[in-house]
Motif scaffolding. Structure first.
Motif, PDB file in Angstrom:
ATOM      1  N   ARG A 178      24.966   5.573  -8.235  1.00 52.06           N
ATOM      2  CA  ARG A 178      24.648   6.633  -7.280  1.00 52.06           C
ATOM      3  C   ARG A 178      24.234   7.881  -8.046  1.00 52.06           C
ATOM      4  O   ARG A 178      24.931   8.327  -8.962  1.00 52.06           O
ATOM      5  N   LEU A 179      23.079   8.434  -7.684  1.00 58.09           N
ATOM      6  CA  LEU A 179      22.554   9.664  -8.290  1.00 58.09           C
ATOM      7  C   LEU A 179      22.636  10.782  -7.266  1.00 58.09           C
ATOM      8  O   LEU A 179      22.132  10.647  -6.148  1.00 58.09           O
ATOM      9  N   VAL A 180      23.261  11.880  -7.650  1.00 60.71           N
ATOM     10  CA  VAL A 180      23.379  13.060  -6.791  1.00 60.71           C
ATOM     11  C   VAL A 180      22.628  14.192  -7.475  1.00 60.71           C
ATOM     12  O   VAL A 180      22.957  14.568  -8.613  1.00 60.71           O
ATOM     13  N   VAL A 181      21.619  14.746  -6.799  1.00 65.56           N
ATOM     14  CA  VAL A 181      20.691  15.703  -7.416  1.00 65.56           C
ATOM     15  C   VAL A 181      20.856  17.072  -6.779  1.00 65.56           C
ATOM     16  O   VAL A 181      20.952  17.194  -5.550  1.00 65.56           O
ATOM     17  N   ARG A 226      33.172   6.507  -9.475  1.00 68.64           N
ATOM     18  CA  ARG A 226      33.576   7.181 -10.708  1.00 68.64           C
ATOM     19  C   ARG A 226      32.405   7.956 -11.286  1.00 68.64           C
ATOM     20  O   ARG A 226      31.326   7.400 -11.504  1.00 68.64           O
ATOM     21  N   LEU A 227      32.599   9.248 -11.521  1.00 67.46           N
ATOM     22  CA  LEU A 227      31.582  10.086 -12.147  1.00 67.46           C
ATOM     23  C   LEU A 227      31.555   9.772 -13.639  1.00 67.46           C
ATOM     24  O   LEU A 227      32.559   9.947 -14.343  1.00 67.46           O
ATOM     25  N   VAL A 228      30.395   9.313 -14.127  1.00 66.41           N
ATOM     26  CA  VAL A 228      30.302   8.924 -15.534  1.00 66.41           C
ATOM     27  C   VAL A 228      29.502   9.917 -16.368  1.00 66.41           C
ATOM     28  O   VAL A 228      29.617   9.936 -17.590  1.00 66.41           O
ATOM     29  N   ASP A 229      28.685  10.753 -15.743  1.00 68.71           N
ATOM     30  CA  ASP A 229      27.893  11.696 -16.534  1.00 68.71           C
ATOM     31  C   ASP A 229      27.281  12.743 -15.609  1.00 68.71           C
ATOM     32  O   ASP A 229      27.167  12.548 -14.394  1.00 68.71           O
ATOM     33  N   ARG A 230      26.945  13.874 -16.227  1.00 67.77           N
ATOM     34  CA  ARG A 230      26.209  14.922 -15.528  1.00 67.77           C
ATOM     35  C   ARG A 230      25.079  15.351 -16.457  1.00 67.77           C
ATOM     36  O   ARG A 230      25.319  15.862 -17.535  1.00 67.77           O
ATOM     37  N   VAL A 231      23.812  15.097 -16.035  1.00 62.68           N
ATOM     38  CA  VAL A 231      22.636  15.325 -16.880  1.00 62.68           C
ATOM     39  C   VAL A 231      21.860  16.521 -16.354  1.00 62.68           C
ATOM     40  O   VAL A 231      21.551  16.592 -15.157  1.00 62.68           O
ATOM     41  N   ARG A 232      21.556  17.453 -17.275  1.00 58.43           N
ATOM     42  CA  ARG A 232      20.764  18.629 -16.895  1.00 58.43           C
ATOM     43  C   ARG A 232      19.339  18.434 -17.420  1.00 58.43           C
ATOM     44  O   ARG A 232      19.121  18.246 -18.617  1.00 58.43           O
ATOM     45  N   LEU A 233      18.371  18.466 -16.511  1.00 62.03           N
ATOM     46  CA  LEU A 233      16.949  18.268 -16.867  1.00 62.03           C
ATOM     47  C   LEU A 233      16.277  19.623 -16.930  1.00 62.03           C
ATOM     48  O   LEU A 233      15.977  20.248 -15.910  1.00 62.03           O
ATOM     49  N   GLU A 234      16.042  20.092 -18.157  1.00 63.86           N
ATOM     50  CA  GLU A 234      15.447  21.413 -18.349  1.00 63.86           C
ATOM     51  C   GLU A 234      13.929  21.365 -18.337  1.00 63.86           C
ATOM     52  O   GLU A 234      13.270  22.323 -17.921  1.00 63.86           O
ATOM     53  N   VAL A 268      20.113  19.276 -11.974  1.00 62.76           N
ATOM     54  CA  VAL A 268      21.286  18.588 -12.495  1.00 62.76           C
ATOM     55  C   VAL A 268      21.468  17.294 -11.718  1.00 62.76           C
ATOM     56  O   VAL A 268      21.424  17.287 -10.484  1.00 62.76           O
ATOM     57  N   VAL A 269      21.685  16.206 -12.449  1.00 63.97           N
ATOM     58  CA  VAL A 269      21.871  14.888 -11.843  1.00 63.97           C
ATOM     59  C   VAL A 269      23.264  14.383 -12.184  1.00 63.97           C
ATOM     60  O   VAL A 269      23.603  14.220 -13.364  1.00 63.97           O
ATOM     61  N   GLU A 270      24.076  14.158 -11.157  1.00 61.01           N
ATOM     62  CA  GLU A 270      25.377  13.524 -11.340  1.00 61.01           C
ATOM     63  C   GLU A 270      25.201  12.018 -11.230  1.00 61.01           C
ATOM     64  O   GLU A 270      24.584  11.518 -10.287  1.00 61.01           O
ATOM     65  N   ILE A 271      25.751  11.296 -12.200  1.00 62.82           N
ATOM     66  CA  ILE A 271      25.603   9.841 -12.246  1.00 62.82           C
ATOM     67  C   ILE A 271      26.963   9.221 -11.957  1.00 62.82           C
ATOM     68  O   ILE A 271      27.927   9.411 -12.712  1.00 62.82           O
ATOM     69  N   TRP A 272      27.042   8.500 -10.834  1.00 60.76           N
ATOM     70  CA  TRP A 272      28.270   7.877 -10.368  1.00 60.76           C
ATOM     71  C   TRP A 272      28.115   6.367 -10.441  1.00 60.76           C
ATOM     72  O   TRP A 272      27.085   5.813 -10.059  1.00 60.76           O
ATOM     73  N   LEU A 273      29.136   5.691 -10.909  1.00 59.24           N
ATOM     74  CA  LEU A 273      29.191   4.240 -10.884  1.00 59.24           C
ATOM     75  C   LEU A 273      30.317   3.855  -9.946  1.00 59.24           C
ATOM     76  O   LEU A 273      31.496   4.107 -10.235  1.00 59.24           O
TER      77      LEU A 273
END
Length: 704
Positions: free
Chosen positions: A676-679, A646-654, A638-643
């Motif tokens: 900022r990417l938080v993995v 501010r958290l703008v999206d949470r992407v799940r890479l299956e 799971v990758v949290e995408i911060w600008l």
């Protein structure tokens, strides 16, 4: 006659000029000492050779230059190789002796040389080279050399400086040191030739003797390079210890004739640059013997040797399969052939020469060279070689492979147009701006130069990228001023034949540099740089004396450089502040939150990897953002995408496939924003030193 009292402005310019020369000399001396403080380089034999060369540089400075010029092709290899390290070590040994001589016995002549247009161009190019280091990040020394403590960093600095490669942060500093050393050698040559301006036959003979030594050293180097290549090709000698094949750009060309060089292009450059030294054969007769007509048999022998040497240089350039070498040699070699005909005729120096006749000789030499080249290829390589030669010849007008490199150099220079990104920093800046996320030209996520980004393959585009417009102007000024000084000497009535020969050699070498420099980088190899600046030294020694005071002229150059530096600092660090952003991002890099170095993917594109966190700088003018993500761990991530915050999206890479994500950013124009990417979770592969997050590529923002 009494001197006119100096005004305040005149005194200021005089002081600035003296300080300028002193600063350049001090920088060259400190660089030499630093290179010599490498303890692992010193053996008993090396110490003896170094001391002998240092003493010789003081007692017979021009002889020391000639010896280095003769050894240049043996050491003509890329940075970090053994021959390269040996050559810069030898040069560093000679520099203190040259500087001591210039600062004491030859000080007046040095100022006279530097006051000429060629000398001013040499000083300007040296000054610009030093000032371009203002673009290099000023990090602690221990960070640059990978040391744990400052004391260890100081101990490791000489070895790190000597062995710096083109993508090392410290490499620009090494190139500036080597440039200063080559310029000191050029000044030494010019000062020695300038002794001929003194009254008396002894002084004139002293200047001619210096010209003999320099041109003979170049000629010896040419003979060694030309002879070694065919002998190695025939397996009569083994040059592998001296010729480390360039691992980045020449594996496919390993079958080409390279002599002692690691790249066929460098070899062809050296041969083209030094072919005019064939005319040095006409400098060997002593001045007193020249008062009588030279015997016909002696002229015939000299002419025969010159023809054999020209044929040999043609053969090796053809077998190098370098298109730029073919074109350059055809022009330079034909001109040398015309000069040989002129000298062989034995006409008085003042006798007019028919331009139409020499042009016909040059054209005939070109036609003969093409025919002889085909014969060489057929004999040396057999029928298959003719096919390779024909295929290479068909691409002689193709410029697309060089155009991409040149355009990259111009684009990099446009980011810092005043003083560039640091001397010879093309590879460093290319990685930053093309291969690393956040780079100005990274937006499309691919590298137009693939893995061949060591240089711009054009000495002028390379200079613009590393030294900006100031460096480009200084280099162009140097070539034009040197060529004009040599040409004026050739055309000046009443000049002795020996002086005309020296002028022809200098003019030919500078013309070859200007021509071949359009398609190949030159200063990447230290022996090539020394050879080119030796020609500049010959031209500076021929230039007429300046009418204005030397120090005042140098003071004007120094003042202009100070203004240029101020403009560069404002542009680079204040507005728009391209370099200032790098310092703001340094804390992120030290925290390990930058993306990894780029790696090639299976489809030929570059990608980078994150750790648990990654920060990417987005330009302030960006209005939208898109990039690809890919899972690296065995399981879903799971990758949290911060600008900013501010958290703008949470992407799940299956799956391990690339996934494209896009976001509008609005039109905020505040400080550069941070993506900022938080993995989670991260993953450590066997043998990895740290945790890996996800793969990232094709980061693109709008507007285009």
């Amino acid at each position: 006659m009494t001197d006119t009292p100096r005004t305040g402005a005149a005194r200021a310019l005089h002081a600035a000029g003296v300080a300028f020369v002193f600063a350049l000399g001090a920088a060259a001396g400190v660089g030499a000492i630093t290179l010599l403080l490498r303890p692992d380089a010193w053996t008993v034999a090396a110490v003896a050779a170094g001391v002998a060369l240092a003493v010789l540089a003081w007692l017979r400075p021009v002889l020391a230059v000639a010896l280095l010029l003769a050894a240049a092709p043996i050491c003509g290899n890329r940075p970090t190789t053994g021959p390269f390290l040996a050559f810069i070590g030898l040069t560093a040994c000679a520099v203190p002796g040259w500087l001591a001589r210039l600062a004491t016995r030859d000080r007046a002549r040095l100022l006279a040389v530097l006051a000429t247009p060629v000398g001013l161009a040499l000083a300007a190019y040296a000054g610009v080279s030093v000032l371009s280091l203002s673009s290099v990040p000023i990090f602690p020394v221990d960070e640059l050399v990978g040391a744990a403590t400052p004391a260890e960093a100081i101990r490791l600095l000489p070895a790190a400086l000597s062995a710096a490669d083109v993508n090392a942060t410290i490499y620009p500093l090494l190139t500036v040191v080597l440039t200063l050393h080559a310029l000191v050698a050029a000044a030494t040559i010019a000062v020695a030739l300038r002794r001929g301006d003194s009254v008396g036959a002894a002084a004139s003979e002293s200047g001619l003797e210096a010209a003999r030594l320099v041109t003979t050293g170049i000629l010896i180097g040419l003979v060694v390079a030309v002879a070694a290549g065919p002998l190695d090709r025939l397996a009569l000698i083994d040059l592998r210890a001296l010729r480390n094949t360039d691992p980045f750009t020449n594996l496919s060309g390993a079958e080409r004739l390279q002599s002692t060089f690691g790249h066929a292009g460098w070899f062809a450059e050296y041969v083209c640059f030094t072919t005019p030294a064939v005319l040095a054969l006409w400098l060997w007769p002593r001045a007193d013997a020249g008062r009588e007509a030279e015997p016909l048999a002696s002229r015939a022998i000299r002419t025969a040797i010159a023809i054999v040497l020209l044929a040999a240089t043609l053969a090796v350039v053809v077998l190098s399969y370098q298109r730029g070498g073919w074109i350059t040699w055809a022009i330079v070699g034909a001109s040398v052939a015309a000069a040989v005909v002129r000298l062989a005729a034995g006409a008085p120096a003042a006798a007019p020469t028919s331009a139409r006749r020499l042009l016909a000789v040059a054209a005939g030499a070109m036609i003969a060279a093409i025919a002889a080249g085909l014969v060489v290829v057929r004999i040396a390589g057999g029928p298959a070689a003719m096919d390779r030669f024909a295929a290479r010849a068909r691409t002689i007008t193709q410029v697309s492979d060089r155009q991409a490199h040149v355009m990259a150099g111009l684009r990099l220079g446009a980011l810092l147009p005043i003083l560039g990104g640091g001397s010879e920093s093309f590879a460093i800046r290319y990685e930053q701006e093309y291969l690393l996320a956040g780079g100005t030209y990274y937006a499309r996520g691919y590298s137009p130069l693939s893995t061949m980004y060591g240089s711009a393959h054009n000495v002028f585009a390379q200079t613009f990228a590393g030294k900006g417009a100031a460096g480009l102007v200084a280099l162009a000024w140097l070539v034009v001023a040197g060529g004009w000084a040599a040409l004026r000497t050739l055309r000046r009535a009443g000049e002795p034949q020996a002086t005309r020969v020296v002028a022809a050699i200098a003019l030919g070498m500078l013309a070859a540099f200007a021509l071949y420099g359009q398609v190949q980088e030159v200063f990447y190899v230290a022996p090539l740089q020394l050879t080119v600046f030796a020609a500049c030294g010959l031209a500076a020694g021929l230039a007429p004396a300046a009418r204005q005071p030397a120090a005042a002229r140098l003071g004007i150059v120094a003042t202009v450089l100070v203004v240029v530096l101020a403009a560069h600092v404002v542009h680079a660090y204040v507005a728009p502040g391209h370099l200032a952003e790098g310092y703001r991002d340094r804390a992120i890099t030290l925290a390990g939150e930058r993306l990894s170095s780029p790696a090639a993917d299976g489809d030929g594109q570059y990608f980078q990897t994150t750790g648990a966190r990654a920060v990417i700088t987005i330009p302030r003018q960006a209005t939208d953002l898109a990039f690809d993500l890919r899972r690296l761990a065995p399981d879903a991530q799971v990758v949290e995408i911060w600008l900013d915050d501010r958290l703008v999206d949470r992407v799940r890479l299956e799956t391990p496939e690339w996934r494209r994500v896009e976001y509008p950013l609005g039109k905020l124009r505040a400080l550069p924003r941070r993506l900022r990417l938080v993995v989670a979770p991260t993953w450590r592969a066997p043998g990895d030193a740290g945790e890996r997050g996800v793969g990232v590529r094709r980061i693109r923002w709008g507007p285009d």
